[in-house]
Design an enzyme around this catalytic site. Structure first.
Site, PDB file in Angstrom:
ATOM      1  N   CYS A   1       0.699  -0.721   0.220  1.00 42.51           N
ATOM      2  CA  CYS A   1       0.001   0.163  -0.057  1.00 42.51           C
ATOM      3  C   CYS A   1       0.850   1.192   0.097  1.00 42.51           C
ATOM      4  O   CYS A   1       1.807   1.720   0.081  1.00 42.51           O
ATOM      5  CB  CYS A   1      -1.245   0.169   1.426  1.00 42.51           C
ATOM      6  N   SER A   2       0.358   2.671  -0.535  1.00 39.42           N
ATOM      7  CA  SER A   2       1.299   3.552  -0.436  1.00 39.42           C
ATOM      8  C   SER A   2      -0.203   4.474  -0.649  1.00 39.42           C
ATOM      9  O   SER A   2      -0.018   4.855  -1.482  1.00 39.42           O
ATOM     10  CB  SER A   2       2.398   3.728  -1.258  1.00 39.42           C
TER      11      SER A   2
ATOM     12  N   ASP B   1       3.101  -1.804  -8.117  1.00 35.70           N
ATOM     13  CA  ASP B   1       4.213  -1.663  -9.004  1.00 35.70           C
ATOM     14  C   ASP B   1       4.253  -3.796  -9.482  1.00 35.70           C
ATOM     15  O   ASP B   1       4.284  -4.340  -8.254  1.00 35.70           O
ATOM     16  CB  ASP B   1       4.880  -1.379  -9.746  1.00 35.70           C
TER      17      ASP B   1
ATOM     18  N   GLU C   1     -29.387  -5.627   5.929  1.00 32.94           N
ATOM     19  CA  GLU C   1     -27.684  -4.755   5.460  1.00 32.94           C
ATOM     20  C   GLU C   1     -26.816  -5.823   5.542  1.00 32.94           C
ATOM     21  O   GLU C   1     -26.141  -6.708   4.774  1.00 32.94           O
ATOM     22  CB  GLU C   1     -27.353  -3.977   5.688  1.00 32.94           C
TER      23      GLU C   1
HETATM   24  C1  GLA Z   1      -3.039   5.290   4.363  1.00 25.93           C
HETATM   25  C2  GLA Z   1      -3.567   3.837   3.497  1.00 25.93           C
HETATM   26  C3  GLA Z   1      -5.309   3.967   4.223  1.00 25.93           C
HETATM   27  C4  GLA Z   1      -4.865   4.190   5.189  1.00 25.93           C
HETATM   28  C5  GLA Z   1      -3.975   4.777   5.792  1.00 25.93           C
HETATM   29  C6  GLA Z   1      -3.529   4.837   7.600  1.00 25.93           C
HETATM   30  O1  GLA Z   1      -3.821   6.042   3.318  1.00 25.93           O
HETATM   31  O2  GLA Z   1      -3.614   3.766   1.680  1.00 25.93           O
HETATM   32  O3  GLA Z   1      -5.340   2.547   3.660  1.00 25.93           O
HETATM   33  O4  GLA Z   1      -3.620   2.368   5.587  1.00 25.93           O
HETATM   34  O5  GLA Z   1      -2.881   5.357   4.842  1.00 25.93           O
HETATM   35  O6  GLA Z   1      -2.897   6.221   8.542  1.00 25.93           O
END
Ligand code: GLA
Length: 725
Positions: A523-524, A531, A611
């Site tokens: 994740c970033s 990539d 839901e």
């Molecule tokens: C990034 C991630 C989110 C979450 C926040 C936490 O933005 O993409 O999903 O984890 O950081 O700070």
């Protein structure tokens, strides 16, 4: 064997099931590119033409032949200083200060299996699945050696390229620019399709004609970036989703990169993929070598759809590793959009309890569990559990979660440090910063110098302590800012961008070796480092911080051009959506999230009874189709950036089972009916709708399509299962 060498005319031919790649060592020892495209037979050197071109110089050993010019000839690995004025793949500054390098053929080797790249991610394959060609080139004046590496995965129609630069000369040389692949086309008109965007709106396709003048995309952010993905398609101008010729270039790297496309003075096209040349001056002492990250090439003469399916197979089976390469991924619930920083152990245990009733497999405790972290201004770097905030130890919490039947995952951001943290107070010099200057802040945090072993070791030990305490099955590895202060005590400014990325890879490799059963999701800020390099370590990546189903249709559409569905982190979140304010039905949100790893990012305690019932049914539905979604062939049926509906389908390898997915994008008075045409079916086979039991010939579904209902609703979605009878 997929690699052939013909001694008589020194032609190398790389053959895959549906493509041919050819090059030749000519009389002067230059390595010329001859052909890449649909499978052909014979020698393609007849394509080379020689004319006296004004202002295109000639190598001195051409012995006065004014028709021989590097400025015109197609090349495998063009280098600055040989009289080629187009973009080069390599620029070397020699010890004497000159910027010239003249690479000539020395020798080659053909080997079984696929080469690997020490410290870098790369396509891997079994001994019998791939062949390697190594061509050694040398600059006789400086002694510099360049080993060009080619990997051929015949059955996959994949050719990989990389290069190793070795300083065998007298003094230090500086690598000023290094690419791993160059494609020269002597004829044809091409478009370049790049995947551009921004935070929460990543990888939107952009198609532009390659014209005179260099067209460049890339990143100087230290990561591959939200703004430009390190992967492009070069397509003939009439190529479409289902027809025509196109070439993919996917850079297997997670840092600064550059891709240049240019039409030259004679209307020839060159595309170069490699490392970003800004912020890069890599010194090599005598005997040292440098590895250029790999580019994965693929060719399709049946449009983008076929190209994508080939990349999906390659990345799923030859980049992703570990047990989760094959195993089903857990359906998870993540605390971020459910609670942000406002949680304690009770909240997480509560989420797990609710999620267990819904049939979910795993709860992930996102940002906020460590150090002093009540918001995003402090605490990064202090990877100690905040027991006061949680109200319990991590062990106690994971134990509570385990009792609900769920497994436990945790969020981390190992590469970062907050100014307000014990780590920064103890080691202020560990953050990247330029000497004598205040660093640029991003999300109020700084970047740790991961090119330094002692920095990595310290973070690694802290993180292992956390992983050892809890019974942790999943880590979300986040990275929430761009690099900006490219300077390290470990080698100044020219090395750090590359060494940083190799440091991250080294850390991840160690983590995987130590915890082979933990699933790591990359994740970033969502998809800022989505990539092929990252996918070697993390078999899934959080696709975007944008969880709005309508925006996700566009983001996931762009992502699907190269990256398989099994890698696309995708969750159902609450409405109104936190990024767009849009209200989209629970069903549509789930259909969109099912084009990915599937999970939830909301607080079930806030949902109504019906839901919750719907979610139970969604989880069951996802499990039913998970195999088809993750391993099946993926077909884009429409372009969601145009048209009235977004449609895609998954089909098993035997063409017997299909899951058709459709989301209606527009709602107007007196709506026309949308017909969705399927693809890739057996024309003469009969397919039955699993619900309505209606039967159709494959040819009818492909040629005329299925009518979609007209409903008085916004964005309704449909999933239709079809089985061959
Ligand atoms: C990034 C991630 C989110 C979450 C926040 C936490 O933005 O993409 O999903 O984890 O950081 O700070």
């Amino acid at each position: 064997m997929a690699v052939f060498y013909q001694q008589s005319n020194r032609i190398f031919t790389l053959q895959t099931n549906h493509s041919t790649y050819q090059m030749k060592v000519d009389d002067m020892g230059f390595l010329l590119h001859l052909y890449y495209g649909s499978k052909v037979s014979g020698d393609m050197d007849y394509l080379l033409t020689y004319y006296d071109r004004g202002f295109s110089g000639n190598p001195s050993d051409a012995a006065g032949d004014r028709t021989y010019s590097m400025d015109v000839l197609p090349q495998e690995y063009p280098v600055l200083g040989t009289g080629d004025y187009r973009s080069s793949a390599l620029i070397i500054r020699s010890a004497d200060g000159s910027e010239c390098c003249d690479l000539r053929y020395v020798s080659h080797e053909i080997k079984k299996g696929k080469y690997g790249l020490k410290g870098l991610p790369a396509v891997y394959a079994g001994e019998n699945e791939a062949d390697t060609l190594e061509i050694l080139m040398k600059d006789s004046v400086s002694g510099l050696l360049v080993k060009l590496l080619y990997g051929v995965l015949e059955a996959e129609d994949i050719i990989t390229r990389s290069a190793e630069i070795v300083n065998q000369g007298g003094g230090e040389v500086i690598v000023e620019k290094a690419a791993s692949a160059c494609l020269d086309f002597i004829t044809g008109n091409y478009d370049m399709i790049s995947f551009c965007g921004r935070h929460t709106m990543e990888r939107i396709p952009q198609r532009e004609a390659v014209a005179h003048g260099n067209h460049v995309i890339g990143s100087r952010r230290g990561t591959s970036s939200h703004q430009y993905n390190p992967a492009v398609i070069l397509a003939e101008t009439d190529t479409t989703e289902d027809a025509g010729k196109c070439y993919g270039m996917v850079f297997v790297y997670s840092g600064n990169f550059m891709c240049e496309a240019e039409k030259d003075q004679f209307d020839q096209t060159r595309v170069v993929m490699g490392l970003q040349s800004d912020l890069f001056h890599y010194p090599l002492a005598k005997g040292e070598s440098f590895l250029v990250p790999e580019t994965i090439l693929c060719f399709s003469n049946q449009g983008f759809g076929e190209l994508s399916r080939k990349y999906h197979r390659c990345i799923r089976e030859h980049i992703c590793r570990g047990r989760y390469m094959q195993e089903k991924r857990p359906v998870l619930i993540n605390s971020w959009e459910a609670a942000y920083f406002d949680f304690n152990g009770e909240t997480i245990a509560g989420l797990a309890k609710e999620a267990a009733e819904l049939g979910i497999d795993m709860v992930v405790m996102d940002d906020g569990w460590f150090g002093k972290r009540e918001d995003d201004n402090s605490g990064l770097g202090d990877w100690q559990v905040n027991e006061k905030k949680l109200g319990c130890t991590l062990k106690e919490l994971t134990e509570r979660v385990r009792k609900t039947g769920l497994s436990f995952g945790i969020w981390m951001e190992p590469e970062m440090v907050s100014k307000d943290s014990n780590l920064f107070r103890e080691h202020p010099d560990w953050a990247l910063q330029n000497p004598g200057r205040k660093p640029v802040m991003g999300r109020n945090q700084l970047v740790l110098d991961f090119s330094r072993q002692e920095v990595r070791d310290h973070v690694f030990d802290q993180i292992c302590r956390v992983l050892d305490e809890g019974n942790i099955r999943y880590v979300k590895w986040d990275m929430n800012r761009s690099l900006s202060d490219f300077y390290s005590v470990n080698g100044g400014s020219g090395k750090v961008a590359y060494d940083y990325v190799l440091g991250v890879y080294d850390f991840m490799e160690k983590l995987l070796q130590k915890y082979p059963d933990i699933l790591i999701e990359g994740c970033s800020g969502g998809g800022g480092r989505f990539d092929a390099g990252m996918l070697y370590y993390t078999p899934q990546i959080w696709c975007s911080d944008n969880t709005d189903a309508l925006d996700r249709l566009q983001i996931q559409y762009g992502t699907s051009f190269f990256y398989p569905i099994s890698t696309v982190g995708s969750h159902v979140s609450a409405v109104p959506n936190h990024q767009t304010g849009r209200n989209i039905s629970l069903n549509t949100r789930a259909v969109v999230a099912m084009a990915g790893t599937f999970g939830y990012e909301l607080d079930p305690a806030k949902l109504k009874g019906e839901e919750k019932e719907e979610i139970k049914e969604q989880v069951k539905r996802y499990r039913k189709y998970a195999g088809l979604i993750n391993e099946g062939d993926y077909y884009r049926l429409t372009d969601p950036l145009k048209g009235l509906c977004a449609a895609w389908m998954f089909m098993d390898g035997k063409k017997e089972k299909i899951l058709l997915n459709v989301v209606m994008l527009e709602s107007h008075g007196n709506m026309p009916v949308s017909y969705v045409r399927l693809k890739g079916l057996e024309a003469d086979a009969v397919y039955e709708d699993a619900d309505s039991k209606k039967r159709y010939f494959g040819s009818a579904l492909m040629e005329a399509g299925l009518p979609m209902p007209v409903e008085l609703k916004e964005y309704p979605a449909y999933q239709i299962e079809l089985n061959k009878i």
